[in-house]
Scaffold this active site. Structure first.
Site, PDB file in Angstrom:
ATOM      1  N   CYS A 193     -12.051  34.103  -8.914  1.00 29.24           N
ATOM      2  CA  CYS A 193     -11.497  35.422  -8.550  1.00 29.24           C
ATOM      3  C   CYS A 193     -12.562  36.492  -8.811  1.00 29.24           C
ATOM      4  O   CYS A 193     -12.807  37.371  -7.975  1.00 29.24           O
ATOM      5  CB  CYS A 193     -10.268  35.746  -9.392  1.00 29.24           C
ATOM      6  SG  CYS A 193      -8.901  34.613  -9.188  1.00 29.24           S
ATOM      7  N   ASP A 210     -39.817  50.358 -37.518  1.00 29.74           N
ATOM      8  CA  ASP A 210     -39.466  48.978 -37.143  1.00 29.74           C
ATOM      9  C   ASP A 210     -38.989  48.885 -35.696  1.00 29.74           C
ATOM     10  O   ASP A 210     -38.887  47.781 -35.161  1.00 29.74           O
ATOM     11  CB  ASP A 210     -38.336  48.457 -38.045  1.00 29.74           C
ATOM     12  CG  ASP A 210     -38.763  48.368 -39.502  1.00 29.74           C
ATOM     13  OD1 ASP A 210     -39.904  47.967 -39.750  1.00 29.74           O
ATOM     14  OD2 ASP A 210     -37.950  48.726 -40.381  1.00 29.74           O
ATOM     15  N   ASP A 254     -38.404  43.308 -42.667  1.00 29.08           N
ATOM     16  CA  ASP A 254     -39.034  44.510 -43.207  1.00 29.08           C
ATOM     17  C   ASP A 254     -38.673  44.521 -44.700  1.00 29.08           C
ATOM     18  O   ASP A 254     -37.692  43.885 -45.095  1.00 29.08           O
ATOM     19  CB  ASP A 254     -38.463  45.740 -42.491  1.00 29.08           C
ATOM     20  CG  ASP A 254     -38.912  47.033 -43.146  1.00 29.08           C
ATOM     21  OD1 ASP A 254     -40.115  47.170 -43.390  1.00 29.08           O
ATOM     22  OD2 ASP A 254     -38.041  47.877 -43.440  1.00 29.08           O
ATOM     23  N   ASP A 312     -34.983  48.378 -40.488  1.00 26.77           N
ATOM     24  CA  ASP A 312     -34.047  49.511 -40.537  1.00 26.77           C
ATOM     25  C   ASP A 312     -34.679  50.861 -40.282  1.00 26.77           C
ATOM     26  O   ASP A 312     -33.973  51.849 -40.203  1.00 26.77           O
ATOM     27  CB  ASP A 312     -33.339  49.538 -41.899  1.00 26.77           C
ATOM     28  CG  ASP A 312     -34.273  49.994 -43.011  1.00 26.77           C
ATOM     29  OD1 ASP A 312     -35.483  49.709 -42.908  1.00 26.77           O
ATOM     30  OD2 ASP A 312     -33.801  50.641 -43.949  1.00 26.77           O
TER      31      ASP A 312
END
Length: 699
Positions: free
Chosen positions: A18, A597, A409, A593
């Site tokens: 469908c 980064d 990190d 964070d």
């Protein structure tokens, strides 16, 4: 004219074919970024001319589907519900089946059988025939073509036998009615199960549907959360849901944020604290100001992310889609071949040859293939969301499979990001001026180091400096200019010969390129970091530390938690090349964070960002951990792995079922009624396997 995204709610889709017929229609019309999902009943496409929308809606409805404004307000009529259609069919089918086991001559009468079968056949024509016709018109024949052809063949053959009075060998009314009834039962099961797989998004949407107490001219009025505007003052009492995102103006409260972070312990909120829409006030009450409303709230963005995630197909699904698209014409060909070979070559009677062909039509099921991937992806994404893990794409789940490296990190990821100043060594006697400069510069940054320094310095005597401009340099530090034209640099990226380059000092403050101060700071390692690294090693994943911080600090953290591969003092562009090197050796996940980064998060096979990260990092990552607990990393890897296992299991069962069932039906080992039951059962097996992922123990 600017390109814009059109979103439509389309009901009536009940399988992948469908969705494919609508997809093909929109493709023919030249639209871009097409997304059609039968499970969530959503259709999206981009266009530069929105005046074509009425025509598009007309064309979609011409295929037999229905476009509605709001799925929540779309109440199906009693006669439209597939469950009611099944019960109606069952009422007439049971007497038809009873004549095969009971010696009641009344039910053996061909006219009685015709009268009992006719309502079921008419319902089948309306339900399957209409869908079959529209799918052929759309260029993608769907499953309903097979059901309609099979049931109609049995009915017409029986009708000819009745008119010509050819005897009981020519009567297959019970076959026609049973096929329709059992397939409707399968559709009812499928509808219920698919609604369970999409429950994660539906649950989040329900959280949004709350009222708010707005304070206006000292009076309280109750309004819908949808009507709250930025700047409105709201009263939120114990037991209430916070209606929108905002800041606390007065009051104290313990707020349950588990729906967002997975953390069950309530968070204490006081004046100036940020609160998030959808969270629940467990104790106390607050007066807040609305800051983000509508689609800007955290919850709305999560819902949008979940929908986008469901729309991104893993490469493994594309195989299922391709097979489903060509499946129906192939099955009709096999059914005709079965009839021809049985009747002419193997000298089987006409009735038996016809039953073999009908069994082939009815037992074939591309629905299971179409359901295999989206149901598993939806359950996987829902389970991840309940654990505070937001995955931005269904394809991310496959990208994470066979991960070889997880690159971390350091600051704010493996460490708490809460820094303490060990020592400030100044070149001038005015320590309060130095503190004031550091405070004034760092309060303009959202880097974890900057925020920690601001928190600590706030309580110490300092002389604030009025700054004209402040800019952040990725991986280096902060540049600033005061109203007197003095230029400042604060960071780890520039060091003069006068600076003490030993391990004691990490930040350096310059005025007009002259060293003013050296700052030594220490960061605390997250308590669960060591356990996370141990678990990754058990999963045969190599942990890597990649940081812009000084080598001595990186070695100190890596040694404490058990990481042996270290890359320190790297700028953003250097981080990119290191990620590239790891990607050449194996699948690489990057967890970070900060702004510095962001490029590496984008470059990695999968970028993972913490919720308290910078907005740039969140936008760059494909996965966001709403809970800063590092166990979320392992949970994310486990959910992704088990979702992919479930997809592969589903596809195996869907393909294996057809490979075994079609030849059995062709040689006459399965009659059409048993075929209809087996077909309905195959869908239930696939969806049931996907739903198992909801509570499955992850290892």
């Amino acid at each position: 004219m600017a390109e814009q995204m059109i979103e439509l709610n389309v009901t009536g889709m009940h399988c992948n074919n469908c969705a494919l017929s609508i997809h093909k229609l929109l493709e023919k019309k030249g639209f871009q970024n097409i997304f059609v999902d039968f499970a969530s009943e959503e259709v999206k496409f981009s266009t530069t001319d929105d005046s074509v929308l009425p025509e598009v809606i007309k064309n979609i409805e011409g295929l037999g589907f229905k476009v509605v404004d709001d799925l929540n307000l779309n109440n199906e009529h009693f006669y439209e519900k597939v469950e009611n259609k099944f019960l109606f069919s069952l009422f007439f089918t049971i007497p038809l089946l009873l004549h095969m086991v009971l010696p009641w001559h009344f039910f053996h009468n061909p006219i009685v059988q015709l009268i009992l079968c006719l309502p079921v056949f008419i319902l089948g024509c309306m339900h399957f025939g209409k869908s079959a016709y529209n799918s052929i018109k759309g260029g993608v024949p769907n499953m309903d073509v097979l059901i309609f052809v099979g049931s109609s063949s049995a009915f017409i053959y029986s009708l000819i036998g009745t008119i010509q009075n050819l005897g009981p060998d020519y009567l297959f009314y019970e076959t026609c009615a049973t096929i329709i009834t059992l397939v409707l039962l399968g559709n009812a099961f499928e509808k219920r199960s698919v609604s369970q797989t999409t429950s994660a998004v539906k649950d989040l949407v329900k959280i949004q549907q709350v009222t708010a107490n707005r304070i206006l001219n000292g009076e309280t009025e109750i309004i819908s959360a949808r009507d709250v505007r930025p700047g409105d003052i709201l009263q939120v009492n114990q037991g209430d849901k916070v209606p929108v995102d905002g800041d606390v103006l007065s009051g104290d409260a313990a707020i349950d944020e588990s729906m967002l972070t997975g953390e069950s312990i309530p968070v204490e909120k006081t004046k100036y604290s940020t609160v998030i829409g959808g969270t629940i006030v467990q104790h106390g009450n607050i007066r807040m100001i609305a800051t983000k409303v509508g689609s800007n709230t955290v919850l709305s963005q999560i819902i949008e992310l979940m929908k986008k995630a469901q729309s991104a197909k893993p490469p493994v699904q594309k195989l299922g889609d391709k097979v489903a698209a060509i499946f129906v014409p192939v099955v009709i060909g096999v059914a005709l071949l079965t009839f021809g070979l049985s009747y002419w070559l193997f000298d089987v009677s006409f009735q038996k040859a016809l039953m073999h062909a009908i069994a082939v039509l009815v037992i074939s099921c591309p629905c299971a293939m179409g359901l295999a991937t989206p149901t598993a992806v939806m359950v996987g994404l829902g389970r991840a969301a309940k654990n505070g893990i937001l995955i931005k794409g269904g394809d991310t789940i496959e990208a994470i499979a066979n991960t070889k490296y997880v690159v971390f990190d350091k600051t704010g990821t493996l460490t708490t990001g809460k820094f303490r100043i060990q020592e400030i060594k100044t070149e001038i006697d005015d320590i309060e001026k130095i503190r004031g400069l550091i405070f004034s510069i760092e309060e303009r940054s959202n880097h974890p180091i900057a925020q920690s320094l601001v928190r600590e310095l706030k309580s110490l005597p300092l002389k604030k400096v009025i700054l004209k401009s402040v800019t952040e340099q990725k991986g280096l530090g902060m540049r600033a200019e005061d109203i007197e034209g003095n230029n400042y640099f604060l960071g780890s990226g520039l060091k003069s010969n006068k600076a003490d380059n030993g391990a004691d000092f990490n930040l350096f403050l310059y005025q007009n390129q002259q060293l003013l101060a050296q700052i030594s700071i220490e960061d605390e390692i997250k308590p669960d970091a060591k356990e996370l690294i141990t678990q990754l090693k058990k999963m045969n994943i190599i942990p890597v530390l990649l940081s812009g911080d000084r080598k001595s600090k990186c070695i100190q953290v890596a040694d404490a938690i058990g990481i042996t591969e270290i890359h320190a003092e790297k700028l953003p562009e250097q981080k990119l090349s290191i990620i590239d090197l790891y990607k050449q050796k194996g699948k690489t996940v990057m967890i970070g964070d900060g702004i510095n980064d962001a490029p590496a998060l984008t470059q990695a096979d999968v970028g993972v960002s913490m919720n308290d990260a910078s907005q740039v990092a969140i936008q760059s990552a494909r996965v966001i951990l709403l809970n800063t607990d590092l166990h979320s990393v392992v949970k994310f890897l486990q959910i992704s792995k088990h979702t992919l296992i479930t997809i592969k299991q589903n596809l195996f069962w869907a393909f294996a079922y057809n490979i075994v069932a079609i030849p059995m039906a062709a040689i006459g080992l399965l009659n059409p009624m048993l075929g209809a039951f087996a077909m309905a059962f195959s869908d239930v097996v696939v969806i049931g396997n996907s739903l198992r992922l909801k509570g499955k123990k992850l290892r």
